[in-house]
Design a protein around this motif. Structure first.
Motif, mmCIF file in Angstrom:
data_model
loop_
_atom_site.group_PDB
_atom_site.id
_atom_site.type_symbol
_atom_site.label_atom_id
_atom_site.label_comp_id
_atom_site.label_asym_id
_atom_site.label_seq_id
_atom_site.Cartn_x
_atom_site.Cartn_y
_atom_site.Cartn_z
ATOM 1 N N ASP A 71 0.822 -1.220 0.000
ATOM 2 C CA ASP A 71 0.000 0.000 0.000
ATOM 3 C C ASP A 71 0.854 1.267 0.000
ATOM 4 O O ASP A 71 0.350 2.373 0.149
ATOM 5 C CB ASP A 71 -1.011 0.009 1.143
ATOM 6 C CG ASP A 71 -0.377 0.072 2.522
ATOM 7 O OD1 ASP A 71 0.861 0.024 2.638
ATOM 8 O OD2 ASP A 71 -1.133 0.174 3.496
ATOM 9 N N GLY A 72 2.190 1.116 -0.185
ATOM 10 C CA GLY A 72 3.056 2.265 -0.372
ATOM 11 C C GLY A 72 3.684 2.860 0.872
ATOM 12 O O GLY A 72 4.285 3.923 0.809
ATOM 13 N N ARG A 73 3.601 2.189 2.004
ATOM 14 C CA ARG A 73 4.220 2.697 3.231
ATOM 15 C C ARG A 73 5.604 2.095 3.416
ATOM 16 O O ARG A 73 5.794 0.898 3.221
ATOM 17 C CB ARG A 73 3.370 2.362 4.455
ATOM 18 C CG ARG A 73 2.080 3.159 4.509
ATOM 19 C CD ARG A 73 1.230 2.784 5.695
ATOM 20 N NE ARG A 73 0.728 1.432 5.455
ATOM 21 C CZ ARG A 73 0.586 0.503 6.394
ATOM 22 N NH1 ARG A 73 0.880 0.762 7.640
ATOM 23 N NH2 ARG A 73 0.137 -0.691 6.091
ATOM 24 N N SER A 74 6.565 2.911 3.836
ATOM 25 C CA SER A 74 7.899 2.403 4.142
ATOM 26 C C SER A 74 7.864 1.706 5.495
ATOM 27 O O SER A 74 7.225 2.191 6.431
ATOM 28 C CB SER A 74 8.906 3.552 4.200
ATOM 29 O OG SER A 74 10.160 3.077 4.661
ATOM 30 N N VAL A 75 8.582 0.588 5.609
ATOM 31 C CA VAL A 75 8.664 -0.089 6.903
ATOM 32 C C VAL A 75 9.815 0.472 7.743
ATOM 33 O O VAL A 75 9.962 0.110 8.896
ATOM 34 C CB VAL A 75 8.815 -1.628 6.752
ATOM 35 C CG1 VAL A 75 7.606 -2.219 6.064
ATOM 36 C CG2 VAL A 75 10.099 -1.999 6.038
ATOM 37 N N TRP A 76 10.617 1.364 7.157
ATOM 38 C CA TRP A 76 11.789 1.903 7.840
ATOM 39 C C TRP A 76 11.668 3.374 8.206
ATOM 40 O O TRP A 76 12.511 3.901 8.941
ATOM 41 C CB TRP A 76 13.032 1.708 6.982
ATOM 42 C CG TRP A 76 13.324 0.282 6.658
ATOM 43 C CD1 TRP A 76 13.153 -0.802 7.477
ATOM 44 C CD2 TRP A 76 13.826 -0.227 5.431
ATOM 45 N NE1 TRP A 76 13.532 -1.946 6.828
ATOM 46 C CE2 TRP A 76 13.952 -1.625 5.565
ATOM 47 C CE3 TRP A 76 14.193 0.355 4.226
ATOM 48 C CZ2 TRP A 76 14.429 -2.443 4.549
ATOM 49 C CZ3 TRP A 76 14.666 -0.460 3.209
ATOM 50 C CH2 TRP A 76 14.793 -1.840 3.375
ATOM 51 N N SER A 77 10.696 4.071 7.680
ATOM 52 C CA SER A 77 10.575 5.509 7.943
ATOM 53 C C SER A 77 9.122 5.941 7.743
ATOM 54 O O SER A 77 8.249 5.102 7.528
ATOM 55 C CB SER A 77 11.483 6.290 6.996
ATOM 56 O OG SER A 77 10.985 6.220 5.673
ATOM 57 N N LYS A 78 8.892 7.238 7.735
ATOM 58 C CA LYS A 78 7.542 7.758 7.493
ATOM 59 C C LYS A 78 7.288 8.029 6.015
ATOM 60 O O LYS A 78 6.269 8.601 5.652
ATOM 61 C CB LYS A 78 7.328 9.034 8.310
ATOM 62 C CG LYS A 78 7.324 8.749 9.798
ATOM 63 C CD LYS A 78 7.056 9.983 10.605
ATOM 64 C CE LYS A 78 7.130 9.585 12.076
ATOM 65 N NZ LYS A 78 6.483 10.504 12.941
ATOM 66 N N ASP A 79 8.225 7.622 5.150
ATOM 67 C CA ASP A 79 8.065 7.827 3.711
ATOM 68 C C ASP A 79 6.864 7.048 3.187
ATOM 69 O O ASP A 79 6.506 5.999 3.724
ATOM 70 C CB ASP A 79 9.312 7.372 2.953
ATOM 71 C CG ASP A 79 10.530 8.207 3.289
ATOM 72 O OD1 ASP A 79 10.365 9.346 3.741
ATOM 73 O OD2 ASP A 79 11.648 7.694 3.090
ATOM 74 N N ARG A 80 6.275 7.602 2.117
ATOM 75 C CA ARG A 80 5.121 6.958 1.478
ATOM 76 C C ARG A 80 5.243 7.106 -0.030
ATOM 77 O O ARG A 80 5.844 8.055 -0.526
ATOM 78 C CB ARG A 80 3.812 7.601 1.913
ATOM 79 C CG ARG A 80 3.480 7.357 3.372
ATOM 80 C CD ARG A 80 2.071 7.764 3.730
ATOM 81 N NE ARG A 80 1.043 7.098 2.967
ATOM 82 C CZ ARG A 80 0.507 5.920 3.256
ATOM 83 N NH1 ARG A 80 0.930 5.263 4.296
ATOM 84 N NH2 ARG A 80 -0.455 5.413 2.526
ATOM 85 N N LEU A 81 4.638 6.187 -0.728
ATOM 86 C CA LEU A 81 4.490 6.300 -2.173
ATOM 87 C C LEU A 81 3.073 6.771 -2.447
ATOM 88 O O LEU A 81 2.146 6.411 -1.710
ATOM 89 C CB LEU A 81 4.713 4.946 -2.842
ATOM 90 C CG LEU A 81 6.070 4.298 -2.604
ATOM 91 C CD1 LEU A 81 6.111 2.903 -3.218
ATOM 92 C CD2 LEU A 81 7.178 5.168 -3.154
ATOM 93 N N THR A 82 2.907 7.580 -3.474
ATOM 94 C CA THR A 82 1.576 8.044 -3.843
ATOM 95 C C THR A 82 1.316 7.733 -5.304
ATOM 96 O O THR A 82 2.237 7.598 -6.110
ATOM 97 C CB THR A 82 1.419 9.565 -3.605
ATOM 98 O OG1 THR A 82 2.428 10.252 -4.332
ATOM 99 C CG2 THR A 82 1.517 9.903 -2.136
ATOM 100 N N ASP A 83 0.051 7.654 -5.634
ATOM 101 C CA ASP A 83 -0.386 7.407 -7.001
ATOM 102 C C ASP A 83 -0.162 8.679 -7.808
ATOM 103 O O ASP A 83 -0.688 9.732 -7.479
ATOM 104 C CB ASP A 83 -1.866 7.027 -6.987
ATOM 105 C CG ASP A 83 -2.428 6.734 -8.358
ATOM 106 O OD1 ASP A 83 -1.710 6.866 -9.367
ATOM 107 O OD2 ASP A 83 -3.607 6.350 -8.421
ATOM 108 N N ALA A 84 0.635 8.578 -8.868
ATOM 109 C CA ALA A 84 0.923 9.747 -9.700
ATOM 110 C C ALA A 84 0.214 9.672 -11.027
ATOM 111 O O ALA A 84 0.471 10.482 -11.911
ATOM 112 C CB ALA A 84 2.439 9.856 -9.901
ATOM 113 N N SER A 85 -0.705 8.752 -11.188
ATOM 114 C CA SER A 85 -1.342 8.545 -12.489
ATOM 115 C C SER A 85 -2.226 9.711 -12.908
ATOM 116 O O SER A 85 -2.459 9.900 -14.101
ATOM 117 C CB SER A 85 -2.146 7.254 -12.498
ATOM 118 O OG SER A 85 -3.202 7.301 -11.560
ATOM 119 N N GLN A 86 -2.700 10.517 -11.983
ATOM 120 C CA GLN A 86 -3.569 11.642 -12.328
ATOM 121 C C GLN A 86 -2.826 12.970 -12.392
ATOM 122 O O GLN A 86 -3.416 13.988 -12.758
ATOM 123 C CB GLN A 86 -4.718 11.755 -11.302
ATOM 124 C CG GLN A 86 -5.565 10.513 -11.214
ATOM 125 C CD GLN A 86 -6.262 10.203 -12.516
ATOM 126 O OE1 GLN A 86 -6.834 11.092 -13.127
ATOM 127 N NE2 GLN A 86 -6.202 8.966 -12.953
#
Length: 91
Positions: A71-86
């Motif tokens: 779901d895009g969450r880092s297990v090592w930090s507060k970083d996240r991935l987001t959907d850039a398709s739009q």
């Protein structure tokens, strides 16, 4: 599920957008910095992503994003991935 082959993503630390080319895992390897300091305790299950840059200055260049859940969450930090398709709709 955000992380999948062909997904168009961006990081919370303002890199990307990228296209996900390969997903490896799940694994429980320790964070790299921890491991070089001798801490080899397993991490929470996560994936390693091989991604390709899509913007002109980095188009086709390979990058790696490590330690993310599906779901895009880092297990090592507060970083996240987001959907850039739009994002292109507003460029």
């Amino acid at each position: 599920m955000l992380v999948r082959l062909g997904a168009y993503i961006r990081t919370s630390y303002d890199t990307g957008p990228y296209i996900v080319e390969k997903v490896d895992g799940p694994c429980t390897c320790p964070e790299y910095i921890r491991s070089i300091n001798g801490d080899v305790r397993p991490s929470k299950p996560h994936y390693h992503l091989t991604v390709l840059g899509v913007e002109r200055h980095e188009k086709g260049k390979t990058y790696w994003l490590n330690g993310y859940t599906m779901d895009g969450r880092s297990v090592w930090s507060k970083d996240r991935l987001t959907d850039a398709s739009q994002l292109e709709l507003f460029a």
